[in-house]
Design a protein around this motif. Structure first.
Motif: not given
Length: 526
Positions: A214-220, A237-240, A248-249
């Motif tokens: 979870g933390e990897v996905v949130s900041v990477s 990792v792109e963010r909308d 995702d995980e």
């Protein structure tokens, strides 16, 4: 603090390129042609199971494994680098925070932070400037402690924050963090992740190794997956607009283990029986500060075949309570009774606790759980030597058979039970610790952060072992700072704050918000 803008203008390419890195140890190819590219001012995560090669790759980059001990090329800002040691990499602006903490317990926080680059005037250490700057760095990482405090007085989580402050004290443009939040709870982890984002905004590049998906996905910004010493893929990792990441995980897990893990936590196999262990009014004082309560009037019970979770923030007193319960191995016991099947149990010493059917897997496996320089065989039988000896003499043949059987049961990946524990991955070391205590056939198994610093595949294997042990009728008390682990494994959950039980909820239907609310409530059980 030092940031990337203190370095000369870049050449326009990636900050770091590692090309075709190969590294071998006796009998093991740890890295098999790994290439990695990391951009300026990015958070780049390295993911993979224990033994995949993540830490080895970063030790190559940081000079722990010097030039000549591996093949391949390393470029920083387009310039080829040949690091003969850590000092060389630090001069290039690279700092690494290892999973194994590199602090000297007898020295103060300030002394540790500036060890090797002391703040001095005319050749004499300027303690005023040292403590002041150390205080600024501690505030930066969210640790409210006097810089003159000895490191030996700090918890594992606090020591990790000191390591981060120590790295930030250096002139850094590339910061490598190997499992930086493994000893932190949800709140401290969130604070650290915010710090990484602040560093990124200042132009510092961070390479993050973590098993917390979870933390990897949130900041990477990018995630590179290693498997069996090879780079499998790098995901951007792109963010909308809503901040939802494109990775995702489950996607990461497939890359790490080469398969899906449909359920992160195994289903219960067995039924919960009657109450077997009861703790009443357990109260513990700090070992060096009489009157300072670290556990205050703890009441709890554990049933046969039940996994009971214990959740709390750093400093809540969970570990201190568990260690004192296990043979008074921490602090000063003030009062309290422990009953097994309705009969009061003697736990005045560790040996008495073991005879009473209690086992404790500590949070710090390297210092408290294992003899690292000894082999798997001796570590496995250490807590139950009476089972492999006759007339006070150990039977080597019987010991070898028992250790091999337990190693197989724990699914320890090794070259054999004569392999030194130090050479095992973190996940396999944890299995050896767990096997050591299961060898004593305990009735109550206390697990303190049992999956800290290990990958999702090894976690699942440990969860299976715990479920099987509970199904056989044992009682399990699970202490964890990972709320998803507590929620996924527990039949019932106790919460703690400031040394007191503040709530008790059934595992089924509980959520993180409810636990966090109870974990921050003072004043004892509602």
């Amino acid at each position: 603090m030092s940031t990337a803008h203190e370095w000369p203008a870049t050449h326009g390419g990636p900050l770091l390129r590692m090309r075709d890195i190969r590294k071998e140890f006796p009998g093991v190819r740890a890295l098999d042609g790994v290439s990695l590219s990391v951009g300026h001012g990015r958070v780049h995560a390295l993911m993979g199971e224990n033994g995949a090669g993540k830490s080895t790759l970063m030790k190559v980059l940081s000079g722990v494994h010097p030039t000549g001990s591996y093949t391949g090329e390393v470029f920083v800002d387009g310039e080829p680098c040949a690091f003969s040691g850590v000092a060389d990499s630090e001069r290039a602006g690279i700092a690494i925070i290892h999973q194994e903490l590199a602090l000297i317990p007898q020295l103060s926080i300030s002394e540790n932070v500036f060890l090797g680059h002391e703040r001095s005037r005319f050749g004499i250490v300027d303690w005023g400037a040292t403590h002041a700057r150390a205080g600024e760095l501690l505030s930066r990482v969210g640790l409210d402690v006097n810089p003159a405090t000895p490191v030996s007085a700090l918890s594992v989580g606090a020591r990790q924050l000191v390591e981060i402050a120590k790295a930030l004290a250096k002139r850094v443009r590339l910061l490598i963090l190997d499992e930086p939040t493994s000893a932190l709870n949800e709140v401290e982890s969130a604070r650290l992740l915010d710090l990484l984002l602040d560093l990124r905004a200042e132009g510092v590049t961070c390479i993050l190794i973590s098993h917390k998906l979870g933390e990897v996905v949130s900041v990477s910004d990018e995630i590179t997956v290693l498997r069996d010493g090879r780079a499998i893929e790098t995901m951007s990792v792109e963010r909308d607009a809503a901040g939802t990441p494109s990775v995702d995980e489950d996607r990461i897990i497939r890359g790490m283990v080469g398969r899906d893990l449909d359920h992160r936590h195994p289903e219960r196999i067995g039924e919960v029986g009657p109450v077997r262990f009861e703790v009443r009014d357990w109260t513990v004082d700090h070992p060096t500060q009489p009157g300072r309560r670290v556990a205050d009037g703890i009441d709890l019970e554990v049933r046969a075949g039940e996994v009971v979770g214990m959740a709390g923030l750093m400093g809540a007193g969970r570990t201190e309570f568990a260690m004192n319960l296990f043979g008074r191995s921490y602090g000063r016991h003030v009062r309290g009774r422990l009953y097994k099947d309705g009969v009061e149990l003697d736990t005045s010493t560790t040996a008495a606790a073991i005879r009473g059917g209690i086992a404790y897997v500590p949070e710090d496996r390297k210092n408290l759980g294992l003899v690292l320089d000894d082999d798997i065989r001796h570590n496995t039988t250490l807590a139950g030597l009476g089972r492999v000896s006759a007339n006070g003499v150990i039977d080597p043949g019987r010991e070898a058979v028992e250790a091999a059987g337990m190693s197989e049961r724990m699914r320890v990946r090794s070259h054999g039970t004569t392999q030194k524990v130090r050479t095992l991955s973190g996940g396999n070391q944890q299995k050896v610790v767990l096997g050591k205590w299961m060898f004593t056939e305990p009735d109550l198994l206390i697990l303190d952060e049992p999956t800290r610093g290990i990958d999702v595949g090894a976690k699942y294997e440990i969860y299976l072992i715990v479920r099987k042990l509970a199904a056989e009728g044992a009682c399990v008390l699970l202490i964890s700072s990972e709320l998803p682990e507590i929620l996924g494994m527990s039949d019932r959950i106790y919460t703690m704050c400031e040394g007191r039980i503040t709530g008790e909820v059934p595992g089924e239907g509980a959520d993180q918000e409810t636990l966090m609310r109870l974990m921050t409530r003072t004043g004892g059980h509602p």
